[in-house]
Design an enzyme around this catalytic site. Structure first.
Site, PDB file in Angstrom:
ATOM      1  N   ASN A 290       0.820  -1.229   0.000  1.00  0.00           N
ATOM      2  CA  ASN A 290       0.000   0.000   0.000  1.00  0.00           C
ATOM      3  C   ASN A 290       0.850   1.273   0.000  1.00  0.00           C
ATOM      4  OD1 ASN A 290      -2.653   1.074  -0.058  1.00  0.00           O
ATOM      5  ND2 ASN A 290      -2.420   1.743   2.055  1.00  0.00           N
ATOM      6  N   LEU A 433       1.588  -9.621 -12.192  1.00  0.00           N
ATOM      7  CA  LEU A 433       3.006  -9.973 -12.198  1.00  0.00           C
ATOM      8  C   LEU A 433       3.176 -11.087 -11.170  1.00  0.00           C
ATOM      9  CD1 LEU A 433       5.926  -9.293 -13.101  1.00  0.00           C
ATOM     10  CD2 LEU A 433       6.048  -7.730 -11.169  1.00  0.00           C
ATOM     11  N   GLU A1263      18.640  29.401  20.496  1.00  0.00           N
ATOM     12  CA  GLU A1263      18.864  29.819  19.120  1.00  0.00           C
ATOM     13  C   GLU A1263      20.340  30.034  18.741  1.00  0.00           C
ATOM     14  OE1 GLU A1263      15.377  32.715  17.864  1.00  0.00           O
ATOM     15  OE2 GLU A1263      16.051  33.128  19.893  1.00  0.00           O
TER      16      GLU A1263
HETATM   17  C1  LIG Z   1       7.891   6.574   2.201  1.00  0.00           C
HETATM   18  C2  LIG Z   1       8.132   5.943   0.858  1.00  0.00           C
HETATM   19  C3  LIG Z   1       9.434   5.751   0.451  1.00  0.00           C
HETATM   20  C4  LIG Z   1       9.701   5.184  -0.791  1.00  0.00           C
HETATM   21  N1  LIG Z   1      11.014   5.030  -1.176  1.00  0.00           N
HETATM   22  C5  LIG Z   1      11.284   4.561  -2.411  1.00  0.00           C
HETATM   23  C6  LIG Z   1      12.624   4.461  -2.882  1.00  0.00           C
HETATM   24  O1  LIG Z   1      13.558   4.814  -2.172  1.00  0.00           O
HETATM   25  N2  LIG Z   1      12.818   3.986  -4.124  1.00  0.00           N
HETATM   26  C7  LIG Z   1      11.796   3.595  -4.936  1.00  0.00           C
HETATM   27  O2  LIG Z   1      12.036   3.160  -6.044  1.00  0.00           O
HETATM   28  N3  LIG Z   1      10.520   3.656  -4.515  1.00  0.00           N
HETATM   29  C8  LIG Z   1      10.255   4.151  -3.282  1.00  0.00           C
HETATM   30  N4  LIG Z   1       8.951   4.255  -2.862  1.00  0.00           N
HETATM   31  C9  LIG Z   1       7.906   3.714  -3.686  1.00  0.00           C
HETATM   32  C10 LIG Z   1       7.482   2.327  -3.119  1.00  0.00           C
HETATM   33  O3  LIG Z   1       8.500   1.749  -2.418  1.00  0.00           O
HETATM   34  C11 LIG Z   1       7.267   1.341  -4.110  1.00  0.00           C
HETATM   35  O4  LIG Z   1       6.320   1.861  -4.933  1.00  0.00           O
HETATM   36  C12 LIG Z   1       6.863   0.050  -3.403  1.00  0.00           C
HETATM   37  O5  LIG Z   1       7.797  -0.945  -3.670  1.00  0.00           O
HETATM   38  C13 LIG Z   1       5.523  -0.343  -3.758  1.00  0.00           C
HETATM   39  O6  LIG Z   1       5.228  -1.597  -3.173  1.00  0.00           O
HETATM   40  P1  LIG Z   1       3.854  -1.869  -2.457  1.00  0.00           P
HETATM   41  O7  LIG Z   1       3.786  -3.324  -2.215  1.00  0.00           O
HETATM   42  O8  LIG Z   1       3.701  -1.010  -1.299  1.00  0.00           O
HETATM   43  O9  LIG Z   1       2.859  -1.425  -3.606  1.00  0.00           O
HETATM   44  P2  LIG Z   1       1.327  -1.140  -3.572  1.00  0.00           P
HETATM   45  O10 LIG Z   1       1.060   0.271  -3.227  1.00  0.00           O
HETATM   46  O11 LIG Z   1       0.619  -2.151  -2.781  1.00  0.00           O
HETATM   47  O12 LIG Z   1       1.063  -1.331  -5.121  1.00  0.00           O
HETATM   48  C14 LIG Z   1       1.730  -0.562  -6.078  1.00  0.00           C
HETATM   49  C15 LIG Z   1       1.214  -0.858  -7.482  1.00  0.00           C
HETATM   50  O13 LIG Z   1       1.640  -2.136  -7.907  1.00  0.00           O
HETATM   51  C16 LIG Z   1       0.526  -2.924  -8.290  1.00  0.00           C
HETATM   52  N5  LIG Z   1       0.858  -4.298  -7.968  1.00  0.00           N
HETATM   53  C17 LIG Z   1       1.374  -4.759  -6.816  1.00  0.00           C
HETATM   54  N6  LIG Z   1       1.627  -6.073  -6.928  1.00  0.00           N
HETATM   55  C18 LIG Z   1       1.265  -6.443  -8.169  1.00  0.00           C
HETATM   56  C19 LIG Z   1       1.295  -7.675  -8.863  1.00  0.00           C
HETATM   57  N7  LIG Z   1       1.749  -8.793  -8.331  1.00  0.00           N
HETATM   58  N8  LIG Z   1       0.843  -7.680 -10.134  1.00  0.00           N
HETATM   59  C20 LIG Z   1       0.356  -6.551 -10.716  1.00  0.00           C
HETATM   60  N9  LIG Z   1       0.315  -5.372 -10.081  1.00  0.00           N
HETATM   61  C21 LIG Z   1       0.767  -5.318  -8.833  1.00  0.00           C
HETATM   62  C22 LIG Z   1      -0.612  -2.344  -7.533  1.00  0.00           C
HETATM   63  O14 LIG Z   1      -1.849  -2.617  -8.115  1.00  0.00           O
HETATM   64  C23 LIG Z   1      -0.290  -0.873  -7.561  1.00  0.00           C
HETATM   65  O15 LIG Z   1      -0.679  -0.328  -8.777  1.00  0.00           O
HETATM   66  C24 LIG Z   1       8.644   4.801  -1.626  1.00  0.00           C
HETATM   67  C25 LIG Z   1       7.326   4.984  -1.198  1.00  0.00           C
HETATM   68  C26 LIG Z   1       7.063   5.557   0.033  1.00  0.00           C
HETATM   69  C27 LIG Z   1       5.653   5.762   0.479  1.00  0.00           C
END
Ligand SMILES: Cc1cc2nc3c(=O)[nH]c(=O)nc-3n(C[C@H](O)[C@H](O)[C@H](O)COP(=O)(O)OP(=O)(O)OC[C@H]3O[C@@H](n4cnc5c(N)ncnc54)[C@H](O)[C@@H]3O)c2cc1C
Ligand code: FES
Ligand code: FES
Length: 1334
Positions: A290, A433, A1263
């Site tokens: 998420n 995926l 400060e």
């Molecule tokens: C605080 C913060 C820090 C971050 N730091 C970085 C960073 O340093 N570098 C970087 O590259 N990114 C970074 N991100 C982005 C984030 O890490 C990535 O987007 C993360 O890996 C998403 O994974 P999730 O499981 O939370 O995705 P989700 O939010 O659960 O899903 C992301 C998307 O992928 C889709 N999805 C997930 N799994 C599948 C699947 N199996 N098949 C098809 N679609 C799928 C979902 O439908 C959605 O569209 C950061 C985000 C935040 C909030």
């Protein structure tokens, strides 16, 4: 379909939620439904760690219980079925045992038994070690970040009872603190390190925390520290994994279904179920961690009506070691990927793990552990972010993706076609995926990855890259070359044009030239491209390749390692540990109450502000019809609803709600009131406003051009400027710009208004530094006398000046809401709103002319200062006055003129911020001072010393300097930092290194202490002594982490001669001490301390007869005797600072009661190719008089210094040309992190320097040290000069401009070289740049 019950555990207790709403986050649930307010909301976007909790679950694949940290602000409750959540309340409390950090005692005990080194320590020094934990290591100031930090550390220790120092630092990577400067937190926790102590257990460093009793700069006060306070471990407190969940470990998982107001959540339990669901509902959104979807819902107002969660499906969580690489199921968390690859790197031959090391390098700087533990690898790929760190690596390595749908399965290599557009992939609507295979590398194949963001662990990258080369066997002839980039287009791209031309070429200088020219040509960015920094980003693409080129050469054995940095020593200076911050234990347990922690009233309503999206416009219409349809909507508030005067603000030039015109983006137009904060957010977003745009002034230059100023110029003038310039051997003139700064207090603005139903009475709980103005403004807005309004402040989660006046924006709005509805109304700003609406430190532009002799002695100075004040006057004039009064810093300038102009612009009003205009004035002074040194060809430290004031000198505002200790601080700092020896070492280093340079600088600060509005230099206190001898103390100041209450208790304790444990401060309120001055200007200890002292004297005088009668009696005896004799045991105290009063008209009278002094020496190292810098060492000598509390004072010195470090080197606010702030959260605005502080940080307090002008001979400290971070800024400039000096045609007396903050972009661009010249990009006249310097 009926909804399922959601079952999870919180702190061992089972929670069964029958109506789980997929839109509810764990944080909201904990705080509002379960009343667990220890977990804090700092940003709501996963960037600050204030909401860190621990998740524990039974992992079926690993067949064991796993614990990991997570951000509650982004975790949907629906993802928690059969998860055990531990919050800060669950690991200890002040009621049962001291605080959660004491859970660590268990570990410590194990540690003691297992570590011979520690077990040799005497018993009391073990307690001393315990004290170094967060509460007692002074690692908690305002305390808002503390529960999150404790939970990160706690989770690490649950998994790894004997962590290494690296693991500790990694564990804290996702947590921010704005107060402490981080050092005490690290120091407290580092004693857990397996490798022992802060220096890695080398054991031979005298400054090691293990030896701190032996070598101390600050005298300890043993009477303030009682080891027996430290309670033994109660093992029953250790939360255990719920047995019920353990029993379920083998039970089959079944599909679950949760139904919310707008969103349905289906938890699929098998791959077949998932593919069927996707076939039936191709529009369904998958959610794993998420991290992406949560952000889109919260900040982009997106709705995902059907969510399918695949996190339980075994195939999506599997890890398989295959022939060609390691395959990860798409739901594998990044932490699992990291761990697996680390193991592989340790076990496999080096040549097979080139790509793995590239992935690990990216993951290392990938936000914090909280994120990596839940964010999935598949989520990262499919998000298709143009600045993803991993996708360029996967693309360059040719990673294989397996995609499936019902009845289909295909595996493809990720190449440049995989992302056909912005946030698009080749995945079909019904496909998911399944897995991603990261390949082994082969013999002759090399791989590197790079990420450049504002700070190393800042997750929003500017440019990222994956690079791979494969050579023909046994040669350096290229068979394959792939260079992939993020941040250079709307998707991840591969520089195909450039790389295709290189096939069969050899890895040599000619190829380097060719690739760089090719990349400069191929990777263009439009001048208005989102993200800005065009030349910097383009240059980075070349710099990265150059680094890759060198790395490969090195691996091929063709060159010696270049720029290998000697390892910095990690040991840190030890500080005094007298009385810890009184709230620290409660803060560490999450028990300390902040404004939003006050339990909700039964009929309470939530308010959300509706703000302007235009910088300057007429409001044509406000349509609330859609907002009214949102469930729980109660009313919309506008100017018409204000019962009293809608006019507010320090100078009556603001409105509670805009009348018919808005003057900045973020201007408050109205507010919606609803039943819950979530509904309020939806309703506010649904309010439609139409505007008619008017011309806007955004920048200082615009304001100068249009003569848009508040009032007329402010001026200080002394001597004969014309004569001075005529006498000068040299004159230098120029311009210097200092950017603004966001306060970024961890607790955002918050207020609750509770109508009392009688005679217009209202009680407000507010996070404010200024109870009196809050009371006055609310009374005026409601049209009632001030005596009906009660303002109460328990504590603030940081203020830094941002809550001196701007807090009234929220308090007046909730007051109107409470008046209209008759119900309690609460509003806590989200981080993005807070950053948008409430202004910050003023940006400054200086135009200067300085005349000086060949010897470096200054004879004349003229500076015109322009500040960007924004759309209202607020405190801008007083701030500019301080700038003018500090334009000399510590230097005697015989002929001087300083003017100040307050630019009236269409930005949110800027306001007070720690230092209050002084840092800008002094930075300008150090800027021209460094130019004098360069022009004269003299060492900068010599020129500074030569111009420094002496005892008895008159300043440019004619105040005599008495008790002038600056020269003592200077000499001590010069000696203790071994300045001259290190300068020679640095020269040597710079000669030997081409792309890394070091710089060193020492700067002084002289800080005038007093409010410039003279009548504010007063304070009151109230003491009640109860018949049991306990004392309730109240004074006019608010506690916001600076330790004011602790110091006041110390003052009262010394005055009354009773232990601090008998004295209690509950809160600050307008019905106990009226007409208070704001807690600001660093004078609160001086003023309130003296008032407390006076009140104590009155009590003592009244007790005197009873003491005489019973000299051997106790405090309690005298108190009860006085009571029985009908003597009042309640007293007020009042104090007014004497002899303060200055006139700008006549340049006479003393503006300050006294001055605080300090000196810092800093050494940095810059990477000339990327613009990164490392703070290697800082030495500070600070004069705080006779410190009231050395621990708190050192905490203030460090905290202020680190905030200054942010101001001068990291924090950059970015505005669109239309005046809209882009940087609205930790993802885009970088404040210092654990990683930013100097590797060696030595702070000492000047000895034997009592100050006769303040309570118990102390001095202000909040400060003054902030400015000392200028030493880092000028050390960076020194290093850049060394880089520029490598050019053949370099002129030793060349002056070059480096504005503040010295960000990577500015550092890189200033290190002009062959790469920067290839990337020069102009902005055509008809094109607006993406962002503006305001
Ligand atoms: C605080 C913060 C820090 C971050 N730091 C970085 C960073 O340093 N570098 C970087 O590259 N990114 C970074 N991100 C982005 C984030 O890490 C990535 O987007 C993360 O890996 C998403 O994974 P999730 O499981 O939370 O995705 P989700 O939010 O659960 O899903 C992301 C998307 O992928 C889709 N999805 C997930 N799994 C599948 C699947 N199996 N098949 C098809 N679609 C799928 C979902 O439908 C959605 O569209 C950061 C985000 C935040 C909030
Ligand atoms: S509030 Fe969750 S990370 Fe900031
Ligand atoms: S103590 Fe860390 S934010 Fe205040």
């Amino acid at each position: 379909m009926t909804a399922d019950e959601l079952v999870f555990f919180v702190n061992g207790k089972k929670v069964v939620e029958k109506n789980a709403d997929p839109e509810t986050t764990l944080l909201a649930y904990l705080r509002r439904k379960l009343g667990l307010s220890g977990t804090k909301l700092g940003c709501g976007e996963g960037g600050c760690g204030a909401c860190t909790v621990m998740f524990s679950k039974y992992d079926r694949l690993q067949n064991k219980i796993v614990h990991f940290p997570a951000n509650a602000c982004l975790a949907p409750i629906c993802s928690l079925h059969h998860v055990a959540v531990t919050t800060v309340e669950g690991i200890g409390s002040t009621r049962t045992r001291l605080h959660p950090v004491q859970v660590f005692v268990e570990v410590l005990t194990a540690f003691i038994h297992s570590s011979p080194k520690i077990s040799e320590h005497p018993y009391d020094s073990l307690f001393e070690l315990c004290q170094e934990r967060i509460a007692k290591s002074h690692g908690s100031q305002c305390g808002f970040c503390t529960p999150g930090i404790v939970m990160s550390m706690y989770t690490l220790l649950r998994n790894q009872p004997e962590p290494t120092m690296e693991e500790i630092e990694d564990a804290l990577q996702g947590n921010l603190c704005r107060c402490t400067g981080y050092r005490p937190i690290l120091q407290g926790f580092r004693t857990f390190a397996r490798d022992g102590g802060c220096c890695g257990g080398k054991g031979n460093d005298p400054n090691c925390c293990m030896n701190q009793k032996k070598d101390h700069t600050v005298t300890l006060s043993p009477s303030l520290f009682n080891p027996e306070e430290f309670m033994p471990l109660d093992p029953t407190q250790e939360p255990i994994f719920p047995p019920e969940l353990l029993r379920l470990k083998d039970a089959p998982q079944k599909q679950l279904h949760f139904e919310g107001e707008r969103v349905t959540w289906i938890q699929a339990s098998t791959l077949k179920e998932l593919l069927d669901l996707k076939a039936q509902h191709p529009e369904a959104t998958l959610v794993v961690g998420n991290m992406e979807i949560g952000i889109e819902m919260k900040f982009k107002n997106k709705l995902f009506p059907l969510i399918v969660c695949p996190a339980w499906i075994p195939e999506l969580n599997s890890v398989e070691h295959g022939e060609e690489g390691i395959s990860f199921g798409a739901s594998c968390p990044l932490s699992c990927v990291e761990k697996t690859l680390l193991d592989a790197v340790a076990q496999l031959p080096t040549h097979k793990t080139e790509v793995f090391r590239g992935v690990l390098e990216q993951l290392r700087w990938f936000s914090g552990k909280q994120l990596k533990s839940v964010a999935s690898i598949g989520g990262n790929v499919i998000t298709a972010s143009p600045i993803s760190d991993l996708n360029p690596v996967f693309m360059a390595s040719g990673a294989k993706l397996t995609m499936v749908s019902r009845g289909t399965r295909r595996t493809i290599r990720m190449d440049h076609t995989f992302f056909p557009g912005y946030r698009k992939t080749l995945l079909g609507p019904e496909e998911i995926l399944l897995a991603i295979e990261i390949p082994y590398s082969r013999e002759g194949e090399f791989f590197s990855s790079f990420k450049q963001s504002s700070g190393r662990e800042d997750y929003v990258a500017k440019v990222t890259s994956g690079m791979r080369v494969l050579f023909k066997p046994g040669t350096t002839q290229i068979e394959e070359l792939v260079l992939c980039y993020g941040g250079m287009a709307d998707r991840t791209i591969s520089a195909l044009k450039t790389t295709r031309k290189q096939l069969s070429k050899f890895w040599n200088e000619e190829l380097l030239q060719d690739v760089c020219a090719g990349l400069a040509e191929e990777l263009q960015l439009a001048p208005d491209a989102p993200g800005g920094m065009i030349e910097f980003r383009r240059t980075l693409t070349l710099s990265f390749f150059f680094k890759f080129y060198l790395t490969v050469l090195q691996k091929l054995g063709k060159v010696d390692s270049e720029d290998e940095v000697p390892k910095g020593q990690s040991e840190e200076d030890m500080v005094g540990r007298p009385l810890p911050h009184l709230g620290a234990s409660m803060q560490a347990c999450g028990e300390a109450m902040y404004c939003d922690d006050i339990p909700r009233y039964q009929n309470e309503l939530s308010l959300r502000l509706v703000t302007s999206t235009r910088a300057h416009a007429k409001i044509k219409s406000i349509d609330t019809s859609e907002a009214q349809k949102v469930p729980g909507f109660v009313c919309f508030l506008s100017a018409d609803d204000v019962p009293g005067s809608n006019k507010t603000g320090f100078f009556n030039d603001e409105t509670v709600f805009a009348n018919d015109e808005v003057t900045c983006v973020g201007h408050i137009i109205g507010a919606v009131v609803t039943d819950t904060p979530e509904h309020a957010q939806r309703a506010a977003q649904a309010v439609k406003i139409t505007y008619e745009d008017l011309p806007a002034i955004i920048t200082i230059e615009d304001a100068i051009k249009h003569n848009s100023f508040y009032g007329s110029e402010l001026k200080i003038e002394k001597g004969d400027l014309q004569k001075g310039f005529a006498e000068a051997d040299n004159i230098v003139s120029g311009e210097f710009y200092i950017g603004g700064q966001e306060h970024f207090y961890l607790e955002t603005h918050c207020a609750i208004a509770v109508p009392k139903g009688e005679a217009g009475e209202m009680e407000l709980f507010v996070s404010t530094q200024n109870t009196t103005k809050t009371q006055a403004f609310v009374a005026k807005v409601l049209g009632v006398p001030a005596n009906r309004i009660l303002i109460r402040v328990k504590r603030l989660g940081g203020g830094f000046g941002g809550k001196e006046i701007r807090s009234t924006l929220v308090s007046t709005a909730v007051a109107v809401g409470a008046y209209k509805t008759g119900c309690p109304v609460r509003c806590m700003l989200d981080r993005d709103e807070d950053m948008l609406i409430t202004g910050g430190r003023h940006p400054f532009l200086a135009r200067y002319k300085v005349g000086f002799m060949k010897t470096g002695r200054i004879v004349a100075l003229e500076v015109d200062h322009y500040s960007n004040a924004g759309n209202t006057l607020d405190l801008s004039e007083a701030i500019m006055q301080q700038t003018l009064l500090h334009m000399d810093n510590g230097y005697k300038i015989p002929n001087i003129r300083g003017t100040g102009w307050l630019c009236k612009t269409n930005l949110p009003s800027n306001t007070a911020f720690r230092g209050f205009g002084r840092p800008q004035g002094m930075l300008i002074a150090e800027h021209w001072m460094s130019e004098i040194a360069v022009t004269c060809g003299l060492p900068a430290e010599e020129v500074r010393r030569k111009n420094m004031y002496k005892e008895g000198d008159l300043t440019h505002f004619n105040q005599k300097l008495e008790g002038f200790t600056l020269t003592r601080c200077w000499d001590e700092c010069l000696a203790s930092s071994q300045y001259h020896a290190r300068k020679s070492e640095i020269d040597k280093f710079n000669k030997e290194n081409c792309w890394k340079k070091r710089g060193l600088c020492i700067v002084p600060t002289k800080f005038g202490v007093s409010f410039t509005v003279h009548f504010l230099n007063q304070a009151g206190a109230l003491i009640h002594v109860y018949t049991d001898g306990s004392v309730l103390l109240t004074h006019g100041g608010t506690e916001m982490g600076q330790g004011l209450h602790t110091k006041m208790v110390q003052v009262a304790s010394r005055a009354l001669k009773i232990p601090t444990s008998k004295i209690y401060i509950s809160e600050t309120s307008t019905n106990t001490v009226p007409n208070t001055s704001p807690t600001a200007a660093s004078v609160s200890t001086d003023l309130n301390g003296q008032a407390v002292y006076e009140a104590c004297q009155t009590i003592l005088k009244r007790l005197e007869p009873f003491k005489r009668k019973n000299p051997s009696g106790s405090w309690e005896d005298w108190v009860i005797a006085a009571y029985q004799d009908a003597v009042s045991l309640s007293a007020t105290g009042f104090y007014k600072a004497p002899d303060v009063g200055y006139s700008f008209e006549t340049n006479s009278g003393n503006p300050f009661n006294y001055f605080s002094y300090g000196v810092a020496c800093s050494e940095v190292e810059i990477d000339c190719l990327t613009g990164d810098h490392k703070n290697l060492r800082t030495d500070i000598v600070m004069d705080v008089g006779s410190s009231l509390n050395p621990a708190i004072d050192i905490g203030q010195v460090e905290g202020a210094f680190v905030q200054g470090l942010g101001l001068f080197t990291l924090e950059e606010l970015q505005y669109s040309p239309e005046g809209s702030l882009y940087t609205r959260g930790p993802s885009t605005y970088k404040i210092p992190t654990f990683d930013s502080i100097p590797i060696e940080f030595r702070v000492s307090l000047l000895r034997d320097s009592p100050n006769k002008k303040a309570i118990y001979a102390s001095k202000a400290v909040g400060e003054p040290p902030l400015f000392l971070a200028a030493s880092v800024f000028f050390a960076i400039k020194d290093a850049i000069r060394a880089a520029r000096a490598q050019h053949k045609d370099y002129d030793m007396k060349e002056l070059f401009r480096l504005d503040s903050p010295a960000t990577q972009e500015k550092i890189r661009n200033a290190c002009v070289d062959k790469f920067t010249t290839l990337c020069v990009t102009g902005v055509p006249e008809n094109c607006k740049a993406w962002s503006l310097r305001v």
